[in-house]
Motif scaffolding. Structure first.
Motif, PDB file in Angstrom:
ATOM      1  N   SER A 106      13.049 -10.733   0.657  1.00 35.92           N
ATOM      2  CA  SER A 106      11.763 -11.502  -0.159  1.00 35.92           C
ATOM      3  C   SER A 106      10.519 -11.317   0.612  1.00 35.92           C
ATOM      4  CB  SER A 106      12.291 -12.981  -0.386  1.00 35.92           C
ATOM      5  OG  SER A 106      11.006 -13.775  -0.377  1.00 35.92           O
ATOM      6  N   LYS A 107       9.527 -10.836   0.251  1.00 36.57           N
ATOM      7  CA  LYS A 107       8.335 -10.628   0.731  1.00 36.57           C
ATOM      8  C   LYS A 107       7.776 -11.896   1.039  1.00 36.57           C
ATOM      9  CE  LYS A 107       7.399  -6.238  -0.246  1.00 36.57           C
ATOM     10  NZ  LYS A 107       7.835  -4.991   0.871  1.00 36.57           N
ATOM     11  N   ASP A 108       7.890 -13.177   0.158  1.00 34.49           N
ATOM     12  CA  ASP A 108       7.376 -14.314   0.512  1.00 34.49           C
ATOM     13  C   ASP A 108       8.102 -14.965   1.658  1.00 34.49           C
ATOM     14  OD1 ASP A 108       5.856 -16.784  -0.398  1.00 34.49           O
ATOM     15  OD2 ASP A 108       7.708 -17.428  -0.845  1.00 34.49           O
ATOM     16  N   LEU A 148      -0.869  -5.923  -4.368  1.00 37.34           N
ATOM     17  CA  LEU A 148       0.190  -6.892  -5.169  1.00 37.34           C
ATOM     18  C   LEU A 148       1.543  -6.515  -4.715  1.00 37.34           C
ATOM     19  CD1 LEU A 148      -1.479  -6.821  -8.634  1.00 37.34           C
ATOM     20  CD2 LEU A 148      -1.943  -8.307  -6.797  1.00 37.34           C
ATOM     21  N   LYS A 149       2.195  -7.494  -4.494  1.00 35.88           N
ATOM     22  CA  LYS A 149       3.664  -6.937  -3.879  1.00 35.88           C
ATOM     23  C   LYS A 149       4.730  -7.914  -4.753  1.00 35.88           C
ATOM     24  CE  LYS A 149       2.590  -5.528   0.671  1.00 35.88           C
ATOM     25  NZ  LYS A 149       3.016  -5.457   1.933  1.00 35.88           N
ATOM     26  N   ALA A 150       5.696  -7.291  -5.522  1.00 34.13           N
ATOM     27  CA  ALA A 150       6.721  -8.014  -6.244  1.00 34.13           C
ATOM     28  C   ALA A 150       7.721  -8.471  -4.912  1.00 34.13           C
ATOM     29  CB  ALA A 150       7.552  -7.211  -7.101  1.00 34.13           C
ATOM     30  N   GLY A 158       7.769  -1.748  -5.765  1.00 32.75           N
ATOM     31  CA  GLY A 158       7.069  -3.204  -6.235  1.00 32.75           C
ATOM     32  C   GLY A 158       5.712  -3.270  -5.401  1.00 32.75           C
ATOM     33  N   VAL A 159       5.165  -2.363  -4.697  1.00 29.05           N
ATOM     34  CA  VAL A 159       3.931  -2.298  -4.082  1.00 29.05           C
ATOM     35  C   VAL A 159       2.784  -1.885  -4.719  1.00 29.05           C
ATOM     36  CG1 VAL A 159       2.496  -2.379  -1.985  1.00 29.05           C
ATOM     37  CG2 VAL A 159       5.074  -2.967  -1.975  1.00 29.05           C
ATOM     38  N   LEU A 160       1.855  -2.510  -5.314  1.00 26.55           N
ATOM     39  CA  LEU A 160       0.599  -1.976  -5.946  1.00 26.55           C
ATOM     40  C   LEU A 160      -0.695  -2.135  -5.113  1.00 26.55           C
ATOM     41  CD1 LEU A 160       1.474  -3.056  -9.577  1.00 26.55           C
ATOM     42  CD2 LEU A 160       2.068  -0.860  -8.315  1.00 26.55           C
ATOM     43  N   ILE A 188       0.109 -11.696  -2.931  1.00 26.30           N
ATOM     44  CA  ILE A 188      -1.190 -11.008  -2.958  1.00 26.30           C
ATOM     45  C   ILE A 188      -1.716 -11.055  -1.380  1.00 26.30           C
ATOM     46  CG2 ILE A 188      -3.610 -11.132  -3.533  1.00 26.30           C
ATOM     47  CD1 ILE A 188      -2.924 -12.482  -6.212  1.00 26.30           C
ATOM     48  N   GLU A 189      -1.958  -9.687  -1.003  1.00 28.58           N
ATOM     49  CA  GLU A 189      -2.260  -9.546   0.429  1.00 28.58           C
ATOM     50  C   GLU A 189      -3.560  -8.834   0.490  1.00 28.58           C
ATOM     51  OE1 GLU A 189       2.018  -8.419   2.190  1.00 28.58           O
ATOM     52  OE2 GLU A 189       0.255  -7.259   2.855  1.00 28.58           O
ATOM     53  N   GLU A 190      -4.323  -9.291   1.617  1.00 34.25           N
ATOM     54  CA  GLU A 190      -5.575  -8.800   2.235  1.00 34.25           C
ATOM     55  C   GLU A 190      -5.245  -7.189   2.461  1.00 34.25           C
ATOM     56  OE1 GLU A 190      -7.956  -9.187   6.287  1.00 34.25           O
ATOM     57  OE2 GLU A 190      -5.813 -10.017   6.165  1.00 34.25           O
ATOM     58  N   PHE A 191      -5.912  -6.340   2.135  1.00 36.54           N
ATOM     59  CA  PHE A 191      -5.733  -5.012   2.514  1.00 36.54           C
ATOM     60  C   PHE A 191      -6.148  -4.485   3.945  1.00 36.54           C
ATOM     61  CE2 PHE A 191      -7.084  -0.560   2.702  1.00 36.54           C
ATOM     62  CZ  PHE A 191      -6.015   0.313   2.239  1.00 36.54           C
ATOM     63  N   LEU A 192      -5.287  -4.081   4.898  1.00 34.68           N
ATOM     64  CA  LEU A 192      -5.617  -3.757   5.953  1.00 34.68           C
ATOM     65  C   LEU A 192      -5.530  -1.992   6.206  1.00 34.68           C
ATOM     66  CD1 LEU A 192      -2.868  -5.906   7.849  1.00 34.68           C
ATOM     67  CD2 LEU A 192      -5.218  -6.275   7.583  1.00 34.68           C
ATOM     68  N   LYS A 193      -6.582  -1.688   6.895  1.00 36.53           N
ATOM     69  CA  LYS A 193      -6.899  -0.374   6.819  1.00 36.53           C
ATOM     70  C   LYS A 193      -6.606   0.076   8.500  1.00 36.53           C
ATOM     71  CE  LYS A 193     -10.551   3.023   6.059  1.00 36.53           C
ATOM     72  NZ  LYS A 193      -9.727   4.035   5.389  1.00 36.53           N
ATOM     73  N   ILE A 195      -3.630   2.860  10.931  1.00 40.80           N
ATOM     74  CA  ILE A 195      -2.606   3.929  10.674  1.00 40.80           C
ATOM     75  C   ILE A 195      -1.458   3.173  10.817  1.00 40.80           C
ATOM     76  CG2 ILE A 195      -2.999   4.414  13.264  1.00 40.80           C
ATOM     77  CD1 ILE A 195      -2.256   7.439  12.345  1.00 40.80           C
ATOM     78  N   GLU A 196       0.040   3.307  10.183  1.00 43.49           N
ATOM     79  CA  GLU A 196       0.998   2.974  10.278  1.00 43.49           C
ATOM     80  C   GLU A 196       1.967   3.512  11.069  1.00 43.49           C
ATOM     81  OE1 GLU A 196       2.781   1.796   6.174  1.00 43.49           O
ATOM     82  OE2 GLU A 196       0.960   2.504   5.325  1.00 43.49           O
ATOM     83  N   MET A 197       3.123   2.683  11.569  1.00 41.16           N
ATOM     84  CA  MET A 197       4.000   3.247  12.511  1.00 41.16           C
ATOM     85  C   MET A 197       5.231   2.118  12.144  1.00 41.16           C
ATOM     86  SD  MET A 197       3.662   2.586  16.407  1.00 41.16           S
ATOM     87  CE  MET A 197       5.268   2.122  16.466  1.00 41.16           C
ATOM     88  N   ILE A 286       3.223  -5.160   8.519  1.00 40.78           N
ATOM     89  CA  ILE A 286       3.309  -4.910   7.067  1.00 40.78           C
ATOM     90  C   ILE A 286       4.494  -5.365   6.297  1.00 40.78           C
ATOM     91  CG2 ILE A 286       3.320  -2.894   5.504  1.00 40.78           C
ATOM     92  CD1 ILE A 286       0.536  -3.323   6.167  1.00 40.78           C
ATOM     93  N   GLU A 287       5.557  -4.934   7.031  1.00 44.79           N
ATOM     94  CA  GLU A 287       7.069  -5.359   6.429  1.00 44.79           C
ATOM     95  C   GLU A 287       8.010  -5.410   7.336  1.00 44.79           C
ATOM     96  OE1 GLU A 287       8.761  -2.692   4.111  1.00 44.79           O
ATOM     97  OE2 GLU A 287       8.282  -0.902   5.066  1.00 44.79           O
ATOM     98  N   PHE A 288       8.952  -6.326   7.049  1.00 43.34           N
ATOM     99  CA  PHE A 288      10.396  -6.074   7.855  1.00 43.34           C
ATOM    100  C   PHE A 288      11.192  -5.537   6.923  1.00 43.34           C
ATOM    101  CE2 PHE A 288       8.854 -10.371   9.990  1.00 43.34           C
ATOM    102  CZ  PHE A 288       8.663  -9.661  11.164  1.00 43.34           C
TER     103      PHE A 288
HETATM  104  P1  AMP Z   1       5.741  -2.597   1.998  1.00 45.32           P
HETATM  105  O1  AMP Z   1       6.936  -2.353   1.105  1.00 45.32           O
HETATM  106  O2  AMP Z   1       5.488  -3.999   2.155  1.00 45.32           O
HETATM  107  O3  AMP Z   1       5.862  -1.943   3.363  1.00 45.32           O
HETATM  108  O4  AMP Z   1       4.498  -1.840   1.417  1.00 45.32           O
HETATM  109  C1  AMP Z   1       4.516  -0.454   1.149  1.00 45.32           C
HETATM  110  C2  AMP Z   1       3.371   0.482   1.483  1.00 45.32           C
HETATM  111  O5  AMP Z   1       2.048  -0.354   1.052  1.00 45.32           O
HETATM  112  C3  AMP Z   1       3.223   0.320   3.253  1.00 45.32           C
HETATM  113  O6  AMP Z   1       3.836   0.964   3.931  1.00 45.32           O
HETATM  114  C4  AMP Z   1       1.840   0.476   3.147  1.00 45.32           C
HETATM  115  O7  AMP Z   1       1.449   1.875   3.179  1.00 45.32           O
HETATM  116  C5  AMP Z   1       1.158  -0.213   1.985  1.00 45.32           C
HETATM  117  N1  AMP Z   1       0.695  -1.492   2.340  1.00 45.32           N
HETATM  118  C6  AMP Z   1       1.163  -2.776   2.211  1.00 45.32           C
HETATM  119  N2  AMP Z   1       0.641  -3.751   2.393  1.00 45.32           N
HETATM  120  C7  AMP Z   1      -0.577  -3.385   2.534  1.00 45.32           C
HETATM  121  C8  AMP Z   1      -1.640  -4.097   3.328  1.00 45.32           C
HETATM  122  N3  AMP Z   1      -1.767  -5.435   3.406  1.00 45.32           N
HETATM  123  N4  AMP Z   1      -2.693  -3.350   3.431  1.00 45.32           N
HETATM  124  C9  AMP Z   1      -2.720  -2.000   3.229  1.00 45.32           C
HETATM  125  N5  AMP Z   1      -1.548  -1.319   3.023  1.00 45.32           N
HETATM  126  C10 AMP Z   1      -0.459  -1.904   2.692  1.00 45.32           C
END
Ligand code: AMP
Ligand code: GLY
Length: 423
Positions: A106-108, A148-150, A158-160, A188-193, A195-197, A286-288
């Motif tokens: 659950s993202k929430d 937007l995340k389901a 589920g992530v748009l 609904i999330e703020e977009f973060l710009k 690099i991911e790891m 970004i996620e667990f």
């Molecule tokens: P998630 O399933 O939450 O990891 O989201 C899938 C992908 O969407 C992530 O690996 C990111 O590339 C992108 N993403 C998710 N949340 C954000 C955010 N808040 N800002 C920017 N990119 C995001």
């Protein structure tokens, strides 16, 4: 020890490969496994969500430890299933319970956890069918692009991320009024710009150990273009994490997460995957995920010098703090060979040639099946070719060299894994 590993992907092949090196391993079973895992143990024809079937097998084969590869059985409560059955009580299950697995399920739930424990993450709000209008108004207060995340598991779909406000507002309504992606809530999330790891920790409900970090490549096309996939390749270590960044991750993310898990009585025992983004050198979650990453595991396991089964025994007996995690300092890189057409429509059952010609790389099977000695493709992601090198380029050169020796009809791979990390 007699171990049952659940799953059938590249992640599970890498875990099986690593477990098989342990002097403490007596027998390894993999359910359902693939054509690669059978080299390290016995494949068992059982599905990962068939808890009754798994129970019967565990009792029959006197299994002492179950290692859960994918998230589904964890989110569905396999840990609780074992803990509440008197005949299974002595069997250790590596993975979090159903409550804690909501960190992925659950993202929430995950966002509430992050906020509650002041762990850096994107600003957010959660909406339901009853609050679509408020959600649309909330979107209007945000800057593009809109995330937007389901709420629930949606197999990575589920992530748009939408550029235009109107489209995002229509999509929000669509997601909520029809429970598109199977969820009744949308975050609904703020977009973060940045690099991911990916960071990985192993927890025993008390202490924790940090495993090697990695970066994966999710898009199908070169230059990170095109559709999302399960992952097209990965590298470890991540050069930008090397200096102070990983210390920030430790202090600002990992320590408060572990404390938060305890404060919330989650009794988290297993792998925790922390998806991170570096925004101008500062880490945000970004996620667990309540399991290891795939294909990250295909570079993390080779870099782990310590005995994995010994570490997992530490998880089972809450003595993880008495054990050491030692990393191989070399770089590991993996390149995924996928079926033509993936992640859209693709064909399976293609015979794979050349596996015996591979030299100086490890081939982890992601989606394969076997017919006697013959190996066939059985999924979108088929093989992960992992190599070591003194740096990313050196490791990749070996993987690409070996890929040129492997053939199956329609095979595709990205030629630019690590491109953003190589100067
Ligand atoms: P998630 O399933 O939450 O990891 O989201 C899938 C992908 O969407 C992530 O690996 C990111 O590339 C992108 N993403 C998710 N949340 C954000 C955010 N808040 N800002 C920017 N990119 C995001
Ligand atoms: N590689 C991303 C994941 O396992 O979710």
């Amino acid at each position: 020890m007699k171990v049952l590993l659940l799953g059938s992907g590249g992640r599970e092949h890498a875990i099986a490969w690593k477990l098989a090196q342990s002097s403490q391993l007596e027998e390894l079973y993999i359910a359902p496994g693939n054509a690669g895992t059978r080299k390290h143990g016995k494949n068992v024809d059982l599905q990962v969500n068939d808890f009754e079937g798994i129970k019967n097998f565990v009792l029959e084969a006197a299994i002492e430890m179950v290692v859960v590869g994918p998230e589904d059985p964890l989110v569905n409560g396999i840990v609780d299933f074992f803990a509440t059955d008197p005949s299974l009580i002595s069997v250790a299950v590596i993975g979090p319970n159903k409550y804690a697995a909501q960190l992925e399920g659950s993202k929430d739930f995950a966002k509430e956890f992050l906020y509650r424990h002041n762990i850096p993450t994107a600003k957010y709000a959660t909406f339901t069918k009853e609050t679509i209008k408020e959600g649309q108004a909330f979107l209007a207060t945000m800057k593009a692009p809109y995330v937007l995340k389901a709420d629930g598991l949606a197999a990575g779909k589920g992530v748009l991320i939408i550029d235009d406000l109107k489209t995002a507002q229509v999509e929000l309504e669509d997601m909520l009024s029809h429970s598109k992606f199977g969820s009744t809530k949308v975050v609904i999330e703020e977009f973060l710009k940045g690099i991911e790891m990916s960071a990985f920790i192993l927890l025993d409900g008390d202490g924790y150990k940090i495993l090697p970090e990695a970066k994966d490549y999710k898009r199908i096309g070169e230059g990170d273009e095109g559709l999302n996939t399960g992952g097209m390749g990965a590298v470890s270590p991540v050069p930008f994490a090397a200096s102070g960044f990983m210390d920030k991750v430790h202090n600002q993310i990992i320590i408060p997460t572990v404390k938060g898990l305890k404060a919330d009585n989650m009794d988290y025992r297993g792998f925790l995957f922390i998806g991170l983004i570096s925004v101008k050198g500062e880490p945000f979650v970004i996620e667990f995920n309540c399991r290891m990453g795939d294909p990250e595991t295909e570079v993390v396991m080779p870099r782990l010098k310590s005995d994995l089964l010994d570490l997992l025994e530490g998880v089972a007996t809450q003595t993880l703090s008495e054990r050491d995690v030692v990393f191989d300092p070399r770089t590991a890189a993996t390149v995924m060979m996928v079926s033509g057409g993936y992640p859209e429509k693709y064909e399976k059952g293609k015979t794979i040639y050349g596996l015996n010609a591979v030299e100086d790389s490890i081939v982890f099977h992601a989606g394969t099946s076997s017919d006697g000695p013959a190996v066939m493709s059985a999924g979108g992601r088929v093989l992960a070719i992992t190599s070591f090198g003194k740096d990313i380029e050196d490791a990749l050169e070996k993987s690409y060299e070996n890929i040129s020796r492997i053939e199956f009809e329609g095979a595709y791979f990205r030629k630019d894994i690590g491109f953003d990390l190589i100067n």
